[in-house]
Motif scaffolding. Structure first.
Motif, short mmCIF file in Angstrom:
data_model
loop_
_atom_site.label_atom_id
_atom_site.label_comp_id
_atom_site.label_asym_id
_atom_site.label_seq_id
_atom_site.Cartn_x
_atom_site.Cartn_y
_atom_site.Cartn_z
N ARG A 30 16.59 89.13 77.70
CA ARG A 30 17.24 88.99 76.41
C ARG A 30 16.36 88.15 75.50
O ARG A 30 15.78 87.17 75.94
CB ARG A 30 18.61 88.33 76.55
N LEU A 31 16.31 88.53 74.24
CA LEU A 31 15.52 87.80 73.25
C LEU A 31 16.43 86.83 72.50
O LEU A 31 17.38 87.26 71.84
CB LEU A 31 14.87 88.79 72.27
N SER A 32 16.15 85.54 72.62
CA SER A 32 16.85 84.52 71.84
C SER A 32 15.89 84.05 70.75
O SER A 32 15.22 83.02 70.89
CB SER A 32 17.28 83.35 72.74
N ALA A 33 15.83 84.84 69.67
CA ALA A 33 14.83 84.59 68.63
C ALA A 33 15.11 83.31 67.87
O ALA A 33 14.19 82.64 67.40
CB ALA A 33 14.78 85.78 67.67
N GLY A 34 16.38 82.95 67.73
CA GLY A 34 16.73 81.71 67.03
C GLY A 34 16.42 80.48 67.85
O GLY A 34 15.84 79.51 67.36
N ALA A 35 16.81 80.52 69.11
CA ALA A 35 16.52 79.40 70.02
C ALA A 35 15.03 79.30 70.27
O ALA A 35 14.48 78.21 70.44
CB ALA A 35 17.27 79.57 71.33
N GLY A 36 14.37 80.45 70.35
CA GLY A 36 12.93 80.45 70.55
C GLY A 36 12.52 80.59 71.99
O GLY A 36 11.59 79.93 72.44
N PHE A 37 13.21 81.45 72.75
CA PHE A 37 12.77 81.75 74.10
C PHE A 37 13.28 83.12 74.54
O PHE A 37 14.17 83.69 73.93
CB PHE A 37 13.15 80.66 75.12
N ILE A 38 12.68 83.62 75.61
CA ILE A 38 13.09 84.87 76.24
C ILE A 38 13.89 84.52 77.49
O ILE A 38 13.44 83.71 78.31
CB ILE A 38 11.86 85.72 76.65
N VAL A 39 15.07 85.10 77.65
CA VAL A 39 15.89 84.86 78.84
C VAL A 39 15.62 85.98 79.84
O VAL A 39 15.75 87.16 79.51
CB VAL A 39 17.39 84.81 78.50
N ALA A 40 15.24 85.61 81.06
CA ALA A 40 15.05 86.57 82.14
C ALA A 40 16.20 86.38 83.13
O ALA A 40 16.31 85.33 83.77
CB ALA A 40 13.71 86.34 82.83
#
Length: 558
Positions: free
Chosen positions: A516-526
């Motif tokens: 999942r892309l958390s573009a606001g938080a600034g990380f990729i969730v695997a």
């Protein structure tokens, strides 16, 4: 005579007015926004005025792989903060707020235990200052605005099959993991499949905990990707004009909360992302504020060091420009015995052999932490049932591994039981020997970052990710997100993705189920293996034993 429970100890605490706690850190009364007599938020202008002050020393408390026997990480964080103050240091602690899910589920609260607690314990473990409610509301406002936009003509051409923003609530409720919304006819909108996550897994929670200030908070909220068009171009929260209202809901929640320990030392309690499904650290605003006000700041990262500490280093420190000066790795004899194969029902029996077997887990965490270039010591959170033989093998093996080990009695004695550790940690933090290093650089490919954590931290042979996931990561890199760190959502009970694999497993692989892309938080969730972003309640949840007593006080919280 039985020992008093955590809540009984907390209830008997001699709390001081919050203005006196603030004065310990030279916070003027006018800069405190009180919530009753024993808790307050800090004024935004006061926080801004601290910017030019030098930073204190940052000390991270982490732990071995958790078991139902408990490790006492928060208890040690609180005890160490009290211990530093006891030896004459000006210290504060920074921990996360408690989620209602585990409070009413199985894990319990997040205020420490015994005589190393933060108070008011009942408030902290329930509604506190309302931060989690604000985060839940901001998250769900965005969800409502997505469906409302589609209902009123869908000018942004959102592909309803590609709405990725789910709803949240701060409770364990497996029935809401996968749902269909908008049933009931035309006036209720267009039916689609979605679901709920727990609030602590919300990207809004992560954003609040990583934002530098309100301007940064709104910018990050606006960057949240909520859906895609048919051509796969992204729709962001700012496209729906939701970021302003979300920021308004979070204006006060973004301010750190000040409370106190049982020994009347200052404690900042703010934010609460889980470390098994999110990044597991308290807010950057709270940590930075504490570092400006105290000479030593003791903070914790959730679950074992493979999750919380890894994300503290690779996400929080990377994003906020922080650098820890020392690390404390917490262990208990009981949890080592469980890691060594002993059933929970048999933990009361002496078993030095099981302790030795379980030490493989501790040693691996120790090796991993050294890889970050920060000095590490081991703190043993003692229980009355620990035997000399068990403590001897633990101490001997850790010493042979080249680390210092301290037997701590803060649960039973408060700061008096942790003085030796406090003295040594202060010396290490002041020594300047930390040479902080991250697990991977920003320019590593996203798949390579996931592999780096899996291989270097989890000691896996590799990862299993299908072509769909690999293609998605490449697509995000092409869209400009390749520099982001990765946030591994994995079981907390093992280095592997199998929660039953205790100790220090080898030869395993980490299955990546989803990214999942958390573009606001600034990380990729695997998302790894069977980990759930909405937990369920156990067969007999803690809620069954929580209620009001004859004096209308809350009983049953732990």
């Amino acid at each position: 005579m039985t020992s008093p429970s955590d809540i009984e100890i907390a209830r008997a605490a001699g709390k001081k007015p919050i203005r006196e706690i603030g004065a310990r850190l030279a916070i003027p009364e006018a800069a405190l926004l009180p919530y009753g007599h024993d808790k307050a938020k800090l004024d935004r202008d006061f926080i801004s005025g601290l910017e030019t002050r030098p930073d204190g020393k940052l000390i991270l408390v982490t732990a071995i792989t958790p078991t139902p026997a408990g490790e006492g990480k928060t208890t040690t964080t609180v005890g160490l903060g009290d211990g530093l103050n006891r030896i004459g240091k000006r210290a504060a602690i920074c921990i996360r707020e408690a989620s209602l899910g585990p409070c009413f589920g199985m894990k319990g609260g997040a205020a420490g235990g015994g005589y190393a607690q933060v108070v008011p314990m009942e408030d902290m473990n329930l509604h506190f200052t309302g931060d989690f409610h604000a985060i839940t509301s901001a998250h769900n406002l965005l969800a409502a605005m997505i469906d409302n936009h589609i209902y009123w003509g869908n000018a942004l051409e959102i592909d309803q099959r590609r709405v990725v923003w789910r709803r949240v609530m701060d409770m364990n409720d497996r029935a809401l993991r996968d749902v269909v919304t908008s049933l009931g006819g035309v006036t209720n909108g267009f039916p689609r499949q979605t679901g709920f996550d727990i609030t602590v897994a919300s990207e809004v929670m992560a954003i609040l905990c990583l934002a530098q200030d309100l301007t940064d908070l709104q910018a990050r909220l606006g960057e949240i990707i909520v859906a895609y068009r048919r051509d796969k171009t992204p729709i962001r929260a700012r496209d729906l004009k939701a970021d302003g209202a979300m920021t308004a809901l979070l204006r006060d929640a973004a301010l750190p909360n000040l409370v106190q320990t049982l020994e009347n030392n200052p404690a900042f309690v703010h934010g609460g992302p889980f470390a098994n499904i999110a990044h597991g650290c308290n807010s950057v605003i709270a940590t930075r504020t504490a570092l400006k006000l105290a000479d030593y700041v003791v903070t914790e990262a959730g679950f074992g060091a493979d999750l919380g500490a890894e994300k503290f280093m690779n996400i929080k420190c990377r994003k906020a420009g922080l650098s820890p000066d020392a690390v404390v790795l917490v262990a208990t004899v009981r949890s080592l015995k469980m890691s060594g194969g002993v059933a929970k029902a048999d933990l009361g029996e002496e078993n030095a052999q099981a302790v030795e077997a379980g030490l493989a887990n501790l040693i691996r965490h120790l090796e991993n932490l050294r890889g970050f270039g920060v000095p590490v010591v081991v703190a043993v959170n003692r229980f009355t049932g620990d035997t000399e033989a068990e403590l001897d093998i633990l101490t001997r093996r850790v010493t042979e591994a080249g680390a210092e080990v301290f037997l701590c009695n803060h649960w039973a004695k408060g700061s008096a039981g942790i003085e030796a550790l406090a003295t040594r940690v202060a010396d290490l933090a002041d020594s300047g020997t930390a040479d902080f290093a991250l697990t991977y650089p920003d320019d590593t490919a996203l798949l390579g970052k996931i592999e780096a954590v899996a291989q270097r931290i989890y000691r896996a042979e590799g990862i299993d990710a299908d072509d769909r996931i690999r293609a998605q990561l490449v697509e995000w890199e092409a869209a400009g997100f390749g520099h982001l760190p990765v946030c591994m959502a994995k079981t907390q009970y093992s280095f592997s993705a199998d929660p039953t694999a205790r100790g220090a497993p080898t030869g395993h692989r980490i299955p990546i189920r989803e990214v999942r892309l958390s573009a606001g938080a600034g990380f990729i969730v695997a998302i790894c293996g069977d980990i759930m972003t909405m937990p369920g309640l156990p067969r007999h949840p803690a809620a069954e034993n929580i209620g009001l007593n004859a004096a209308l006080e809350i009983d049953g919280l732990f």
